[in-house]
Design a protein around this motif. Sequence first.
Motif, PDB file in Angstrom:
ATOM      1  N   UNK A   1      39.788 -13.442  63.292  1.00  0.00           N
ATOM      2  CA  UNK A   1      41.008 -12.772  63.738  1.00  0.00           C
ATOM      3  C   UNK A   1      41.694 -13.561  64.856  1.00  0.00           C
ATOM      4  N   UNK A   2      40.897 -14.018  65.823  1.00  0.00           N
ATOM      5  CA  UNK A   2      41.459 -14.772  66.938  1.00  0.00           C
ATOM      6  C   UNK A   2      42.154 -16.045  66.464  1.00  0.00           C
ATOM      7  N   UNK A   3      41.566 -16.693  65.462  1.00  0.00           N
ATOM      8  CA  UNK A   3      42.095 -17.962  64.977  1.00  0.00           C
ATOM      9  C   UNK A   3      43.274 -17.798  64.024  1.00  0.00           C
ATOM     10  N   UNK A   4      43.306 -16.708  63.271  1.00  0.00           N
ATOM     11  CA  UNK A   4      44.262 -16.632  62.162  1.00  0.00           C
ATOM     12  C   UNK A   4      45.408 -15.644  62.354  1.00  0.00           C
ATOM     13  N   UNK A   5      45.172 -14.528  63.005  1.00  0.00           N
ATOM     14  CA  UNK A   5      46.219 -13.510  63.084  1.00  0.00           C
ATOM     15  C   UNK A   5      47.355 -13.967  63.995  1.00  0.00           C
TER      16      UNK A   5
ATOM     17  N   UNK B   1      46.490   3.643  71.427  1.00  0.00           N
ATOM     18  CA  UNK B   1      46.745   2.213  71.599  1.00  0.00           C
ATOM     19  C   UNK B   1      48.168   1.953  72.081  1.00  0.00           C
ATOM     20  N   UNK B   2      49.037   2.963  71.987  1.00  0.00           N
ATOM     21  CA  UNK B   2      50.387   2.845  72.542  1.00  0.00           C
ATOM     22  C   UNK B   2      51.107   1.609  72.057  1.00  0.00           C
ATOM     23  N   UNK B   3      51.582   0.794  73.004  1.00  0.00           N
ATOM     24  CA  UNK B   3      52.369  -0.391  72.669  1.00  0.00           C
ATOM     25  C   UNK B   3      51.569  -1.678  72.818  1.00  0.00           C
ATOM     26  N   UNK B   4      50.248  -1.565  72.768  1.00  0.00           N
ATOM     27  CA  UNK B   4      49.412  -2.768  72.805  1.00  0.00           C
ATOM     28  C   UNK B   4      49.685  -3.650  71.596  1.00  0.00           C
ATOM     29  N   UNK B   5      49.593  -4.954  71.801  1.00  0.00           N
ATOM     30  CA  UNK B   5      49.716  -5.891  70.691  1.00  0.00           C
ATOM     31  C   UNK B   5      48.634  -5.593  69.662  1.00  0.00           C
ATOM     32  N   UNK B   6      49.028  -5.468  68.388  1.00  0.00           N
ATOM     33  CA  UNK B   6      48.067  -5.063  67.354  1.00  0.00           C
ATOM     34  C   UNK B   6      46.993  -6.113  67.106  1.00  0.00           C
TER      35      UNK B   6
ATOM     36  N   UNK C   1      53.718  -4.350  69.116  1.00  0.00           N
ATOM     37  CA  UNK C   1      54.005  -3.020  68.583  1.00  0.00           C
ATOM     38  C   UNK C   1      55.510  -2.823  68.495  1.00  0.00           C
ATOM     39  N   UNK C   2      55.979  -2.323  67.340  1.00  0.00           N
ATOM     40  CA  UNK C   2      57.409  -2.036  67.190  1.00  0.00           C
ATOM     41  C   UNK C   2      57.769  -0.731  67.883  1.00  0.00           C
ATOM     42  N   UNK C   3      56.787   0.163  68.000  1.00  0.00           N
ATOM     43  CA  UNK C   3      56.981   1.444  68.689  1.00  0.00           C
ATOM     44  C   UNK C   3      55.612   2.064  68.919  1.00  0.00           C
ATOM     45  N   UNK C   4      55.541   2.993  69.862  1.00  0.00           N
ATOM     46  CA  UNK C   4      54.297   3.727  70.071  1.00  0.00           C
ATOM     47  C   UNK C   4      54.384   5.057  69.342  1.00  0.00           C
ATOM     48  N   UNK C   5      53.232   5.588  68.957  1.00  0.00           N
ATOM     49  CA  UNK C   5      53.183   6.857  68.237  1.00  0.00           C
ATOM     50  C   UNK C   5      52.712   7.964  69.167  1.00  0.00           C
ATOM     51  N   UNK C   6      53.113   9.160  68.873  1.00  0.00           N
ATOM     52  CA  UNK C   6      52.576  10.337  69.554  1.00  0.00           C
ATOM     53  C   UNK C   6      51.899  11.200  68.505  1.00  0.00           C
TER      54      UNK C   6
END
Length: 402
Positions: A200-204, A88-93, A209-214
């Motif tokens: 989720x669409x209405x409330x989150x 998912x890299x740096x995609x918005x969670x 992403x603060x950082x991407x993981x490897x």
Amino acid sequence: MTDTTLQLEDAALDLDAAAPTTWNAATWFSVISLAATSFALVSAEFLPAGLLTPMARDLGISEGTAGQVVTATASVGAVTAMLSNVLIGRLNRKTVLVGLSALAVGSNLLAALAPNFWLLLLGRAGLGIALSAFWALSVAVVARLVGAHATGRGMGIVTLGVSLATIAAPSAGALISDWLGWRSAMALTAGLAVIAMLLQLLSLPTLPASASNSLADVFRLTRRRGIQLGMLAILLLMTGHFAGSVYVRPFLEQVTQLATGPIALALLGFGIAAVIGNVAGGRMADANIRLALVVTAALMAIAALALVLWGVHIGLAFGFVTLWGLAFGMGPVVLPTNLSRAAPDALEAAGSLMVVSFQVAITTGAVVGGYVVDTYGATGPLTLTVVLAASTVVLALLQPRG
């Protein structure tokens, strides 16, 4: 120290500063949307338990083959857990979570419409991806929503969906299957996922992403002693639980000599107690995670041991099955929170290791429990639960106070 680590540490330090000190309506709505997601996903996961016979008959396969839809979900999930936070890299969670719910909708619809076993398996594999990726992100997202100081409480609410789905899905699936057919039951789980996605669409809030993981970051995390102890605690306690709990019904039939009706009541008590355990476990985990882990494991060990020693007495059997349910309800809250305390700077990577540990424990518990019950009878798996839960108590006492 890498730039990624520094970014993660800064994010961890900001968790409590960014989250509200008291939960407002928006925070509650966000956490409840995650609870609805866990309910939708776990309902779909456990649904086949009530559908195997009509599913096998309709597809022209054996019930044993039909049961592999559960294996497909778990095995794909175990692999996904290691890779999800990397991919998912740096995609918005928030985008990722909504996407996972959409994947669950599509997977459940494919399973409902599948003309053959292989497409059914494909649908269930998609569900495995959605499940594991959701749980791998869950602790990190909850911590961002409510703050690190209230992660246990937040996870307690999210995992309420697990307990409710465990109680409702198999029985509701069987009833709906008898009434409308197994395909309709599968389609209804897609509807649950749609509701979760809309919530989720209405409330989150937006969750960049603060950082991407490897993958290297994930494996590097396993060098920490706290992570090692946290993973081992999951493996011990959950292997013990699934080795024994799967065979509680045979135990109640053969040792306690209960008929189907009383067994159903005992299992209902187990489920209700698990819901209470979710809430209690969350509160206790935030107050003192070491004590919470000791209490969770000790309650499970006591319940299983008491059943082995005094399970012939109906009243005691009911009481200690209920106590086991309380301990099990605490487990999915306390164990991830305990693991996350060892990696406040890398919660998403820790989430991947948490899901892998749970998947390995579930698989190992089912396999070992089956061998033990065939070899030593109905009390064998419960004895194994005692040993592994007691070992978890010892392990918890080795951890730093907190």
